[in-house]
Design an enzyme around this catalytic site. Sequence first.
Site, PDB file in Angstrom:
ATOM      1  N   SER B  45      13.713 -61.076 112.600  1.00  0.00           N
ATOM      2  CA  SER B  45      14.387 -60.496 112.867  1.00  0.00           C
ATOM      3  C   SER B  45      15.039 -60.430 112.972  1.00  0.00           C
ATOM      4  CB  SER B  45      13.745 -58.658 112.583  1.00  0.00           C
ATOM      5  OG  SER B  45      14.002 -58.260 111.790  1.00  0.00           O
ATOM      6  N   GLU B  46      16.993 -60.328 112.753  1.00  0.00           N
ATOM      7  CA  GLU B  46      18.484 -60.405 113.385  1.00  0.00           C
ATOM      8  C   GLU B  46      18.656 -59.037 114.496  1.00  0.00           C
ATOM      9  OE1 GLU B  46      17.607 -60.619 109.864  1.00  0.00           O
ATOM     10  OE2 GLU B  46      18.756 -58.787 109.450  1.00  0.00           O
ATOM     11  N   ASN B  47      17.749 -58.076 114.079  1.00  0.00           N
ATOM     12  CA  ASN B  47      17.854 -56.967 115.023  1.00  0.00           C
ATOM     13  C   ASN B  47      17.329 -57.155 116.530  1.00  0.00           C
ATOM     14  OD1 ASN B  47      15.213 -57.181 113.944  1.00  0.00           O
ATOM     15  ND2 ASN B  47      15.530 -55.026 114.910  1.00  0.00           N
TER      16      ASN B  47
END
Lengths: 234, 217
Positions: B45-47
């Site tokens: 997840s890019e966060n």
Amino acid sequence: MISKKVTDVKEALKGIKDGMTFMLGGFGLCGIPENAIAELVESNIKDITCISNNAGVDDFGLGLLLHKHQIKKMISSYVGENEEFERQMLSGELEVELTPQGTLAEKCRAAQGGFPAFYTPAGYGTEVAEGKETREFNGKMYVLEEAFNADFAFVKAWKGDEAGNLIFKGTARNFNPCMCGAAKITVAEVEELVPAGELDPNQIHIPGIFVQRIFQGKDYEKRIEQLTVRKKQY
Amino acid sequence: MLDKNGIAKRIAKEVKDGYYVNLGIGIPTLVANFVRDDINVEFQSENGVLGMGPFPFEGEEDADIINAGKQTITTLNGASFFDSATSFAMIRGKHVDLTILGAMEVSETGDIANWKIPGKMVKGMGGAMDLVASAENIIVAMMHTNRAGESKLLKRCSLPLTGVGCVTKIVTNLAVIEVTQDGFKLLERAPRVSVDEIKAATEGTLIIGEEVPEMTL
């Protein structure tokens, strides 16, 4: 040891002025510098430019600053959770520069690491690349993006010591480490501030050299934006 | 015809052993529910998390552990957390094997539009532009037509672009389509959907082979 410790949020934010550019860590409401934001609201500072991945929600995070019309310009990648933001943007009261998320992070890291600019493939062929230099490398097109230039970076960490060393927790890390040392003054607020020597140097995420002021934060609300759970099966 | 879960189920077949996968918001998120349990896959997840697990049990949620949709999540054994610049180094540096995301429009040359309707919605591109500009294996999950019944598979996108010439495959409620140099190549039909129905719902150039098999789920 060079101490970066300041007594409270008021001392930490000394020198903020109208019209300045601030970086604020966080993804959604996760890992945002709650104390610094509260103090910015309190200070009535205005015409500020905020570099932050998101713009908070209507009644928390940067939404609090938007509500008081203290923000002149936002530089963000995604602002979907905030109606007031959308209203101010569509009415032209608020200037908005939407930037791809990876580019936003890298513009911080470039400022931190002394790069004036870098090439990225993100946004090539889209309106994000309009007016920007493009160049081909090995048959692929890239867009030239410049490093940010900010006056203050406000970041939030889990633990920190008096020397300004920081340790983050979970996905509250996000943009915070990228913004440390990426502005003229970096202000770190932490959930737990300890004397130098108590944190294991092997576990430090951000060395204190990137932090100018550190203080013990208080009253963290840590609001959850989307509570998603499953039921326990017995 | 497939529903959203059906689309996710079909896409899950594209997820191979050893893949690092980034899932977008919406239908793509559902894909995780249908990946075979005899293969090893890690979701990014890019966060800033790799090795995402299911939602936490009630009362065990942690405000400091969320996904890019800002939902509370858990992590699996072998998971790691990292900052946003490192996260996009994984994406831009092509270390993520498969990207699955939604779209408003896709063109026959693989352009994608999924972030902005002029004068209407103002949300931003999030990480989508970085993802589509870098990944080599991009699958779009979407309905074949919009709410007005108009095709979302076009000769040219009419909405502001997210990326150019990047989409490799599209899975819709009607079909599985590959984006080739000559246009949309029809690979599979959804159960009980005819080639003519797919043709009628596709505005862009559709390449139809002699036999178009019905997909197996």
